[in-house]
Design an enzyme around this catalytic site. Structure first.
Site, PDB file in Angstrom:
ATOM      1  N   ASN A  44      19.920 -36.296 -82.841  1.00  0.00           N
ATOM      2  CA  ASN A  44      18.998 -35.654 -82.464  1.00  0.00           C
ATOM      3  C   ASN A  44      17.472 -36.022 -82.953  1.00  0.00           C
ATOM      4  OD1 ASN A  44      16.811 -33.977 -81.004  1.00  0.00           O
ATOM      5  ND2 ASN A  44      17.446 -32.256 -81.942  1.00  0.00           N
ATOM      6  N   LYS A  46      14.436 -35.659 -82.386  1.00  0.00           N
ATOM      7  CA  LYS A  46      13.176 -34.679 -82.409  1.00  0.00           C
ATOM      8  C   LYS A  46      12.016 -35.555 -82.443  1.00  0.00           C
ATOM      9  CE  LYS A  46      15.939 -31.656 -84.922  1.00  0.00           C
ATOM     10  NZ  LYS A  46      15.878 -30.362 -86.186  1.00  0.00           N
ATOM     11  N   HIS A 130      18.260 -26.021 -77.485  1.00  0.00           N
ATOM     12  CA  HIS A 130      18.136 -26.460 -78.972  1.00  0.00           C
ATOM     13  C   HIS A 130      17.495 -25.060 -79.600  1.00  0.00           C
ATOM     14  CE1 HIS A 130      16.942 -27.996 -82.840  1.00  0.00           C
ATOM     15  NE2 HIS A 130      18.028 -28.859 -82.524  1.00  0.00           N
ATOM     16  N   GLU A 132      14.874 -25.040 -81.577  1.00  0.00           N
ATOM     17  CA  GLU A 132      13.484 -25.238 -81.756  1.00  0.00           C
ATOM     18  C   GLU A 132      12.933 -24.996 -80.374  1.00  0.00           C
ATOM     19  OE1 GLU A 132      13.626 -29.187 -83.360  1.00  0.00           O
ATOM     20  OE2 GLU A 132      14.331 -28.395 -85.353  1.00  0.00           O
ATOM     21  N   GLU A 202      24.891 -24.632 -83.695  1.00  0.00           N
ATOM     22  CA  GLU A 202      23.877 -24.878 -84.604  1.00  0.00           C
ATOM     23  C   GLU A 202      23.308 -23.509 -85.200  1.00  0.00           C
ATOM     24  OE1 GLU A 202      20.497 -26.819 -83.314  1.00  0.00           O
ATOM     25  OE2 GLU A 202      20.077 -25.305 -81.523  1.00  0.00           O
ATOM     26  N   GLY A 208      17.567 -28.384 -90.804  1.00  0.00           N
ATOM     27  CA  GLY A 208      16.394 -28.729 -91.763  1.00  0.00           C
ATOM     28  C   GLY A 208      16.404 -28.124 -93.061  1.00  0.00           C
ATOM     29  N   SER A 248      22.330 -29.411 -90.447  1.00  0.00           N
ATOM     30  CA  SER A 248      22.183 -30.214 -91.845  1.00  0.00           C
ATOM     31  C   SER A 248      23.297 -30.882 -91.923  1.00  0.00           C
ATOM     32  CB  SER A 248      21.899 -29.404 -93.228  1.00  0.00           C
ATOM     33  OG  SER A 248      20.582 -28.621 -92.877  1.00  0.00           O
TER      34      SER A 248
END
Length: 286
Positions: A44, A46, A130, A132, A202, A208, A248
């Site tokens: 991904n 992003k 996702h 985010e 996730e 991250g 990660s």
């Protein structure tokens, strides 16, 4: 589909008993049925990279790492402006998908990108839900479900992302959160359409941050997710659905994760932006 307070309370009640339990390594075998699934490594990107030329160079480098001996299917989810260029760069070696879609076919939805638009350029995959998109763009479970249904109605494929925050993890609500997000995300999706769905777990606290759930923790959550799918769709459908870990994922962590019986691959963020790192992840050691 609406979910009652009873469902929430039931999920919360069972979550306290949901703790990480080590599971033996296996070769892509489900926890309850002997069902083999091919590993699936996805990247991904992003909001990266910053130019089309960089995207093409990165995609070509990744495609070059995929060989006949690579043990998995590979996909890249990339920003809208790069999809066509990346499709051309990777050929038939790598699946290319969008990072999100607008769940309408057309109309007054400024900045929206519909599934038919993506199909018209050869893109038949997308992420949905996702973390985010959930936290920054405030997408709800109901909106994510609409995206999943629209993709499936258009004969496309979706990676539905679910996962808990650090606070929820520390309160031992992992099972409850994943169950609610999974059931709401897949609401009104039929059993015969589950082959168009991949699940990505996730943990938000690991995205991250450099932190990664241990293989044992990740396996325990994946096993729970597969059990929920079994309750919803039956054992055969549950055991044929690929469940990816995202949080990660790195060259150092992939081998331990992929060895677990219910972890079928990874949704990789930062490491998918460096072809040499992603090459190692794609060609994991089983």
């Amino acid at each position: 589909m609406k979910f009652s307070a009873g469902l929430l309370l039931s999920a919360l009640a069972t979550s306290s008993a949901f703790v990480a339990q080590p599971s033996p390594s296996a070769v892509r075998l489900g926890s309850t049925e002997m069902y083999e699934r091919k590993a699936f490594i996805t990247g991904n990107w992003k909001l990266n990279p910053t130019s089309k030329d960089e995207a093409i160079e990165l995609a070509a480098g990744i495609a070059g790492a995929v060989t006949d001996d690579s043990p998995c299917d590979v996909a890249l989810f990339v920003p809208f402006p790069y999809i066509e260029s990346v499709l051309e760069a990777v050929g038939d070696k790598v699946i290319v998908g969008a990072e999100a879609i607008t769940p309408q076919l057309s109309g007054a939805y400024t900045a929206g990108v519909s599934p038919p638009m993506l199909k018209s350029i050869g893109c038949t995959w997308s992420l949905a839900g996702h973390s985010e998109r959930r936290t920054i763009f405030k997408e709800t479970d109901e909106e994510i479900n609409e995206q999943c249904k629209m993709l499936i109605e258009q004969d496309m494929n979706v990676v539905l992302c679910i996962g808990e925050t650090l606070e929820e993890f520390e309160l031992e609500l992992v099972g409850a959160v994943c169950e609610i997000q999974l059931k709401k995300g897949l609401a009104d999706i039929a059993r015969e359409d589950l082959d168009k769905v991949t699940i990505a777990y996730e943990p938000v606290w690991a995205i991250g941050t450099g932190k990664v759930a241990t293989p044992e923790i990740a396996q325990s959550v994946h096993e729970k997710i597969r059990a929920i799918l079994k309750d919803m769709y039956g054992a055969d459908s549950a055991d044929s659905t690929r469940i990816l870990y995202g949080g990660s994922v790195s060259p150092d962590s992939i081998d331990g994760l992929i060895a677990k019986p219910d972890i079928d691959g990874g949704l990789v963020g930062g490491a998918s932006l460096k072809s040499e790192l992603f090459e190692r992840i794609i060609n994991f050691e089983s």
